[in-house]
Design an enzyme around this catalytic site. Structure first.
Site, PDB file in Angstrom:
ATOM      1  N   ARG A   1       0.834  -1.207   0.000  1.00 36.97           N
ATOM      2  CA  ARG A   1       0.000   0.000   0.000  1.00 36.97           C
ATOM      3  C   ARG A   1       0.869   1.257   0.000  1.00 36.97           C
ATOM      4  O   ARG A   1       1.867   1.330   0.740  1.00 36.97           O
ATOM      5  CB  ARG A   1      -0.940  -0.005   1.221  1.00 36.97           C
ATOM      6  CG  ARG A   1      -1.953  -1.116   1.132  1.00 36.97           C
ATOM      7  CD  ARG A   1      -3.057  -1.042   2.171  1.00 36.97           C
ATOM      8  NE  ARG A   1      -3.764  -2.328   2.171  1.00 36.97           N
ATOM      9  CZ  ARG A   1      -4.693  -2.685   1.285  1.00 36.97           C
ATOM     10  NH1 ARG A   1      -5.063  -1.853   0.338  1.00 36.97           N
ATOM     11  NH2 ARG A   1      -5.257  -3.884   1.340  1.00 36.97           N
ATOM     12  N   ASP A   2       0.478   2.214  -0.823  1.00 35.68           N
ATOM     13  CA  ASP A   2       1.179   3.498  -0.877  1.00 35.68           C
ATOM     14  C   ASP A   2       1.058   4.190   0.485  1.00 35.68           C
ATOM     15  O   ASP A   2      -0.006   4.202   1.109  1.00 35.68           O
ATOM     16  CB  ASP A   2       0.573   4.378  -1.980  1.00 35.68           C
ATOM     17  CG  ASP A   2       1.483   5.530  -2.364  1.00 35.68           C
ATOM     18  OD1 ASP A   2       1.985   5.536  -3.501  1.00 35.68           O
ATOM     19  OD2 ASP A   2       1.694   6.436  -1.520  1.00 35.68           O
ATOM     20  N   ILE A   3       2.149   4.785   0.937  1.00 41.01           N
ATOM     21  CA  ILE A   3       2.175   5.449   2.245  1.00 41.01           C
ATOM     22  C   ILE A   3       1.297   6.704   2.243  1.00 41.01           C
ATOM     23  O   ILE A   3       0.859   7.156   3.311  1.00 41.01           O
ATOM     24  CB  ILE A   3       3.643   5.761   2.630  1.00 41.01           C
ATOM     25  CG1 ILE A   3       3.806   5.880   4.133  1.00 41.01           C
ATOM     26  CG2 ILE A   3       4.165   6.982   1.898  1.00 41.01           C
ATOM     27  CD1 ILE A   3       5.252   5.865   4.584  1.00 41.01           C
TER      28      ILE A   3
ATOM     29  N   ASN B   1       4.537   6.551 -13.740  1.00 42.35           N
ATOM     30  CA  ASN B   1       5.057   7.897 -13.926  1.00 42.35           C
ATOM     31  C   ASN B   1       6.477   7.803 -14.460  1.00 42.35           C
ATOM     32  O   ASN B   1       7.220   6.871 -14.130  1.00 42.35           O
ATOM     33  CB  ASN B   1       5.049   8.674 -12.603  1.00 42.35           C
ATOM     34  CG  ASN B   1       3.639   9.042 -12.164  1.00 42.35           C
ATOM     35  OD1 ASN B   1       2.805   9.417 -12.982  1.00 42.35           O
ATOM     36  ND2 ASN B   1       3.360   8.936 -10.865  1.00 42.35           N
TER      37      ASN B   1
ATOM     38  N   VAL C   1      10.248   8.168  -6.925  1.00 43.03           N
ATOM     39  CA  VAL C   1      11.038   7.025  -6.447  1.00 43.03           C
ATOM     40  C   VAL C   1      11.611   6.292  -7.668  1.00 43.03           C
ATOM     41  O   VAL C   1      10.847   5.733  -8.462  1.00 43.03           O
ATOM     42  CB  VAL C   1      10.187   6.065  -5.586  1.00 43.03           C
ATOM     43  CG1 VAL C   1      11.034   4.883  -5.126  1.00 43.03           C
ATOM     44  CG2 VAL C   1       9.594   6.792  -4.378  1.00 43.03           C
TER      45      VAL C   1
ATOM     46  N   HIS D   1       7.648   1.195 -10.532  1.00 44.72           N
ATOM     47  CA  HIS D   1       6.449   0.867  -9.753  1.00 44.72           C
ATOM     48  C   HIS D   1       5.209   1.185 -10.568  1.00 44.72           C
ATOM     49  O   HIS D   1       5.123   2.225 -11.222  1.00 44.72           O
ATOM     50  CB  HIS D   1       6.424   1.596  -8.407  1.00 44.72           C
ATOM     51  CG  HIS D   1       6.661   3.071  -8.489  1.00 44.72           C
ATOM     52  ND1 HIS D   1       7.916   3.612  -8.608  1.00 44.72           N
ATOM     53  CD2 HIS D   1       5.805   4.120  -8.475  1.00 44.72           C
ATOM     54  CE1 HIS D   1       7.825   4.928  -8.671  1.00 44.72           C
ATOM     55  NE2 HIS D   1       6.543   5.269  -8.595  1.00 44.72           N
TER      56      HIS D   1
ATOM     57  N   HIS E   1       1.316   1.976 -10.267  1.00 43.99           N
ATOM     58  CA  HIS E   1       0.276   2.420  -9.334  1.00 43.99           C
ATOM     59  C   HIS E   1      -1.032   1.723  -9.677  1.00 43.99           C
ATOM     60  O   HIS E   1      -1.451   1.715 -10.842  1.00 43.99           O
ATOM     61  CB  HIS E   1       0.034   3.930  -9.457  1.00 43.99           C
ATOM     62  CG  HIS E   1       1.157   4.793  -8.980  1.00 43.99           C
ATOM     63  ND1 HIS E   1       1.172   5.392  -7.731  1.00 43.99           N
ATOM     64  CD2 HIS E   1       2.300   5.193  -9.587  1.00 43.99           C
ATOM     65  CE1 HIS E   1       2.270   6.119  -7.609  1.00 43.99           C
ATOM     66  NE2 HIS E   1       2.970   6.014  -8.715  1.00 43.99           N
TER      67      HIS E   1
HETATM   68  P1  5GP Z   1       5.861   8.244  -8.027  1.00 43.42           P
HETATM   69  O1  5GP Z   1       5.437   9.665  -7.833  1.00 43.42           O
HETATM   70  O2  5GP Z   1       7.360   8.091  -7.975  1.00 43.42           O
HETATM   71  O3  5GP Z   1       5.254   7.596  -9.227  1.00 43.42           O
HETATM   72  O4  5GP Z   1       5.251   7.444  -6.814  1.00 43.42           O
HETATM   73  C1  5GP Z   1       5.971   7.064  -5.679  1.00 43.42           C
HETATM   74  C2  5GP Z   1       4.971   6.692  -4.631  1.00 43.42           C
HETATM   75  O5  5GP Z   1       5.648   6.037  -3.578  1.00 43.42           O
HETATM   76  C3  5GP Z   1       4.215   7.878  -4.024  1.00 43.42           C
HETATM   77  O6  5GP Z   1       2.823   7.742  -4.266  1.00 43.42           O
HETATM   78  C4  5GP Z   1       4.583   7.807  -2.543  1.00 43.42           C
HETATM   79  O7  5GP Z   1       3.515   8.140  -1.707  1.00 43.42           O
HETATM   80  C5  5GP Z   1       5.050   6.365  -2.367  1.00 43.42           C
HETATM   81  N1  5GP Z   1       6.056   6.159  -1.341  1.00 43.42           N
HETATM   82  C6  5GP Z   1       7.205   6.880  -1.185  1.00 43.42           C
HETATM   83  N2  5GP Z   1       7.921   6.383  -0.158  1.00 43.42           N
HETATM   84  C7  5GP Z   1       7.210   5.322   0.340  1.00 43.42           C
HETATM   85  C8  5GP Z   1       7.449   4.420   1.418  1.00 43.42           C
HETATM   86  O8  5GP Z   1       8.452   4.458   2.119  1.00 43.42           O
HETATM   87  N3  5GP Z   1       6.512   3.469   1.644  1.00 43.42           N
HETATM   88  C9  5GP Z   1       5.376   3.379   0.868  1.00 43.42           C
HETATM   89  N4  5GP Z   1       4.513   2.405   1.196  1.00 43.42           N
HETATM   90  N5  5GP Z   1       5.132   4.218  -0.151  1.00 43.42           N
HETATM   91  C10 5GP Z   1       6.037   5.182  -0.421  1.00 43.42           C
END
Ligand code: 5GP
Ligand code: ZN
Length: 115
Positions: free
Chosen positions: A29-31, A86, A95, A99, A101
């Site tokens: 799950r996303d944080i 993304n 990140v 990944h 979503h």
């Molecule tokens: P991006 O914007 O890179 O596509 O999405 C990265 C996602 O990773 C974001 O939605 C963010 O909330 C999530 N995220 C970042 N750090 C962590 C973490 O330590 N744990 C979890 N579960 N999600 C994370």
């Protein structure tokens, strides 16, 4: 990769709310969830981003297969959901570990994001 946060989650070195953990793919799950269901599906091995999609042969297939299973587990197969990658600053990639979503559990609106 030593310092990569998603590599650490895949290895179990830092906590996450994991919903699926297989030999090649992990889903958690996303944080900072943007929908009632917001799950990230990642390859366990480090792949930087979607432009490097072929770096780890076949893993995208497993990621999409896991997305189907997780969506079913979350009860989203009828209501629907959104799958999203993304890439780069305009898409707000934060990140640098591949990944996918998975978002659902509410109407998500048209595919237009706030500026
Ligand atoms: P991006 O914007 O890179 O596509 O999405 C990265 C996602 O990773 C974001 O939605 C963010 O909330 C999530 N995220 C970042 N750090 C962590 C973490 O330590 N744990 C979890 N579960 N999600 C994370
Ligand atoms: Zn990584």
């Amino acid at each position: 990769m030593t310092d990569c946060i998603f590599c650490k989650i895949a290895r179990g070195e830092i906590p996450a709310n994991i919903v699926f953990n297989g030999p090649n793919v992990t889903a958690f799950r996303d944080i900072n969830p943007r929908a009632p269901t917001h799950i990230l599906i990642i390859p366990n091995q480090h792949v930087a981003d979607i432009r490097d999609w072929n770096a780890y042969g076949g893993v995208l297939n497993e990621m999409f297969q896991t997305a189907n299973q997780v969506a079913d587990m979350e009860g989203l197969s009828e209501s629907g959901y959104r799958l999203m990658f993304n890439y780069g600053p305009d898409a707000n990639l934060t990140v640098p570990h591949l990944h996918l979503h998975l978002l659902g559990g509410r109407p998500l609106g048209p595919m237009v994001m706030p500026g």
